[in-house]
Design a protein around this motif. Structure first.
Motif, PDB file in Angstrom:
ATOM      1  N   ALA A 264      17.357  36.261  28.188  1.00 58.72           N
ATOM      2  CA  ALA A 264      17.623  35.904  29.459  1.00 58.72           C
ATOM      3  C   ALA A 264      17.839  36.995  30.478  1.00 58.72           C
ATOM      4  O   ALA A 264      18.325  37.945  30.086  1.00 58.72           O
ATOM      5  CB  ALA A 264      18.434  34.766  30.132  1.00 58.72           C
ATOM      6  N   THR A 265      17.283  36.882  31.682  1.00 56.98           N
ATOM      7  CA  THR A 265      17.506  37.969  32.923  1.00 56.98           C
ATOM      8  C   THR A 265      18.506  37.566  33.578  1.00 56.98           C
ATOM      9  O   THR A 265      18.699  36.410  34.307  1.00 56.98           O
ATOM     10  CB  THR A 265      16.134  38.095  33.754  1.00 56.98           C
ATOM     11  OG1 THR A 265      15.184  38.439  32.900  1.00 56.98           O
ATOM     12  CG2 THR A 265      16.532  39.364  34.669  1.00 56.98           C
ATOM     13  N   SER A 266      19.848  38.403  33.652  1.00 56.87           N
ATOM     14  CA  SER A 266      21.296  38.128  34.403  1.00 56.87           C
ATOM     15  C   SER A 266      21.417  36.553  34.436  1.00 56.87           C
ATOM     16  O   SER A 266      21.761  35.862  35.309  1.00 56.87           O
ATOM     17  CB  SER A 266      20.672  38.479  36.012  1.00 56.87           C
ATOM     18  OG  SER A 266      20.320  39.917  36.213  1.00 56.87           O
ATOM     19  N   PRO A 267      21.578  36.043  33.214  1.00 53.62           N
ATOM     20  CA  PRO A 267      22.163  34.933  33.097  1.00 53.62           C
ATOM     21  C   PRO A 267      23.591  34.654  33.221  1.00 53.62           C
ATOM     22  O   PRO A 267      24.354  35.685  33.261  1.00 53.62           O
ATOM     23  CB  PRO A 267      21.974  34.644  31.482  1.00 53.62           C
ATOM     24  CG  PRO A 267      22.252  35.920  30.788  1.00 53.62           C
ATOM     25  CD  PRO A 267      21.517  37.025  31.809  1.00 53.62           C
ATOM     26  N   ILE A 268      24.053  33.504  33.617  1.00 52.04           N
ATOM     27  CA  ILE A 268      25.275  33.017  33.965  1.00 52.04           C
ATOM     28  C   ILE A 268      25.698  32.155  33.017  1.00 52.04           C
ATOM     29  O   ILE A 268      25.243  31.280  32.466  1.00 52.04           O
ATOM     30  CB  ILE A 268      25.393  32.200  35.292  1.00 52.04           C
ATOM     31  CG1 ILE A 268      24.804  33.225  36.652  1.00 52.04           C
ATOM     32  CG2 ILE A 268      26.981  31.793  35.535  1.00 52.04           C
ATOM     33  CD1 ILE A 268      24.779  32.259  37.786  1.00 52.04           C
ATOM     34  N   VAL A 269      26.641  32.411  32.166  1.00 53.21           N
ATOM     35  CA  VAL A 269      27.389  31.780  30.880  1.00 53.21           C
ATOM     36  C   VAL A 269      28.798  31.259  31.313  1.00 53.21           C
ATOM     37  O   VAL A 269      29.636  32.058  31.708  1.00 53.21           O
ATOM     38  CB  VAL A 269      27.367  32.890  29.786  1.00 53.21           C
ATOM     39  CG1 VAL A 269      27.953  32.141  28.405  1.00 53.21           C
ATOM     40  CG2 VAL A 269      26.266  33.509  29.618  1.00 53.21           C
ATOM     41  N   LEU A 270      28.618  29.961  31.228  1.00 54.47           N
ATOM     42  CA  LEU A 270      29.965  29.380  31.209  1.00 54.47           C
ATOM     43  C   LEU A 270      30.461  28.852  30.137  1.00 54.47           C
ATOM     44  O   LEU A 270      30.017  27.905  29.261  1.00 54.47           O
ATOM     45  CB  LEU A 270      29.735  28.054  32.183  1.00 54.47           C
ATOM     46  CG  LEU A 270      29.183  28.450  33.648  1.00 54.47           C
ATOM     47  CD1 LEU A 270      28.699  27.046  34.464  1.00 54.47           C
ATOM     48  CD2 LEU A 270      30.091  29.243  34.585  1.00 54.47           C
ATOM     49  N   LEU A 271      31.684  29.506  29.800  1.00 54.65           N
ATOM     50  CA  LEU A 271      32.519  28.885  28.527  1.00 54.65           C
ATOM     51  C   LEU A 271      33.415  27.812  29.112  1.00 54.65           C
ATOM     52  O   LEU A 271      34.415  27.943  29.877  1.00 54.65           O
ATOM     53  CB  LEU A 271      33.312  30.057  27.931  1.00 54.65           C
ATOM     54  CG  LEU A 271      32.437  31.175  27.672  1.00 54.65           C
ATOM     55  CD1 LEU A 271      33.345  32.219  27.137  1.00 54.65           C
ATOM     56  CD2 LEU A 271      31.318  30.885  26.592  1.00 54.65           C
ATOM     57  N   TRP A 272      33.467  26.680  28.304  1.00 56.78           N
ATOM     58  CA  TRP A 272      34.074  25.527  28.752  1.00 56.78           C
ATOM     59  C   TRP A 272      34.902  24.853  27.551  1.00 56.78           C
ATOM     60  O   TRP A 272      34.176  23.818  26.825  1.00 56.78           O
ATOM     61  CB  TRP A 272      33.415  24.559  29.490  1.00 56.78           C
ATOM     62  CG  TRP A 272      34.192  23.627  30.334  1.00 56.78           C
ATOM     63  CD1 TRP A 272      35.698  23.503  30.715  1.00 56.78           C
ATOM     64  CD2 TRP A 272      33.542  22.530  31.063  1.00 56.78           C
ATOM     65  NE1 TRP A 272      35.994  22.591  31.277  1.00 56.78           N
ATOM     66  CE2 TRP A 272      34.879  21.670  31.590  1.00 56.78           C
ATOM     67  CE3 TRP A 272      32.348  21.885  31.243  1.00 56.78           C
ATOM     68  CZ2 TRP A 272      34.778  20.508  32.244  1.00 56.78           C
ATOM     69  CZ3 TRP A 272      32.217  20.380  31.826  1.00 56.78           C
ATOM     70  CH2 TRP A 272      33.417  19.923  32.311  1.00 56.78           C
ATOM     71  N   PHE A 273      35.998  25.155  27.165  1.00 60.00           N
ATOM     72  CA  PHE A 273      36.819  24.646  26.019  1.00 60.00           C
ATOM     73  C   PHE A 273      38.128  24.445  26.448  1.00 60.00           C
ATOM     74  O   PHE A 273      38.297  24.106  27.654  1.00 60.00           O
ATOM     75  CB  PHE A 273      36.629  25.561  24.719  1.00 60.00           C
ATOM     76  CG  PHE A 273      35.504  26.172  24.260  1.00 60.00           C
ATOM     77  CD1 PHE A 273      34.823  25.183  23.360  1.00 60.00           C
ATOM     78  CD2 PHE A 273      34.736  27.232  24.725  1.00 60.00           C
ATOM     79  CE1 PHE A 273      33.433  25.574  22.917  1.00 60.00           C
ATOM     80  CE2 PHE A 273      33.365  27.425  24.276  1.00 60.00           C
ATOM     81  CZ  PHE A 273      32.995  26.898  23.330  1.00 60.00           C
ATOM     82  N   GLY A 274      38.959  23.989  25.358  1.00 58.92           N
ATOM     83  CA  GLY A 274      40.374  24.013  25.586  1.00 58.92           C
ATOM     84  C   GLY A 274      40.752  22.733  25.136  1.00 58.92           C
ATOM     85  O   GLY A 274      41.997  22.437  24.693  1.00 58.92           O
TER      86      GLY A 274
END
Length: 209
Positions: A77-87
């Motif tokens: 991907a080009t300039s992707p936004i990656v959201l990590l959602w754990f916990g």
């Protein structure tokens, strides 16, 4: 944010979406999470369906292999936004039909935060143009979850699980605080804060100004 406000904002976003230029650039967004992702998939706005990619597994944690599964797509991907959602799965455990807080939640949180930093470094090594955001762990109630699963409370067990929920809230606060620094210089959602505001609004008398 109350449910009514969420519905109003959702309706507004849907209306605005229909007027947007279809050719408007939309970066690829990757949400990597546990079973929460299964609840997100049915409500993805139409315009985002081609650019919003959800990698989710029931019971997944930051220690799972789920991030590695997403890496090839992120890399392309080009300039992707990656959201990590754990916990949630890092500080609670399933015991048959019911849930409980784990024995050493703070040790697990420290390990999880270390893994978050390692995951961010790994993603940025794979794709330096990526933006990596850690989403706060939402507040949740083990008492209510077990109740919804048919747990029969008595006076003693009610107090026990109310106390567990207080411990859980403290652990979530401890978990979320370092994420502010993890996301520094990035506009990130504050889910836990929205839950607090929503709770206060629900408790406010109807005639309160």
């Amino acid at each position: 944010m109350s449910i009514i406000q969420i519905k109003k904002q959702t309706s507004k976003l849907v209306a605005e979406e229909s007027s947007l230029d279809p050719g408007l650039y939309q970066p690829d967004i990757f949400i990597i999470t546990d079973s929460k992702g299964n609840y997100l998939k049915p409500v993805i706005p139409g315009r985002l369906r081609s650019s919003l990619h959800i990698f989710s597994e029931k019971g997944a944690t930051i220690h799972s292999n789920i991030i590695n599964k997403a890496i090839p797509s992120i890399q392309a991907a080009t300039s992707p936004i990656v959201l990590l959602w754990f916990g949630t799965c890092e500080i609670s455990k399933k015991d048959g039909r019911y849930s409980d807080i784990i024995k050493y939640p703070y040790q697990s949180i420290e390990q999880t935060l270390t893994e978050y930093r390692a995951a961010r470094d790994h993603i940025l090594q794979t794709n330096p143009s990526a933006t990596v955001i850690a989403i706060e762990c939402p507040y949740f109630s083990i008492y209510r979850w077990n109740q919804s699963r048919g747990f029969k409370y008595n006076t003693q067990s009610t107090q026990l699980y109310k106390d567990i929920d207080l411990k859980l809230k403290s652990a979530i606060n401890y978990y979320n605080q370092p994420l502010f620094y993890f996301n520094r210089n990035i506009l990130a959602p504050h889910i836990a804060q929205d839950q607090i505001i929503s709770s206060k609004q629900r408790k406010r008398p109807r005639n309160a100004k």
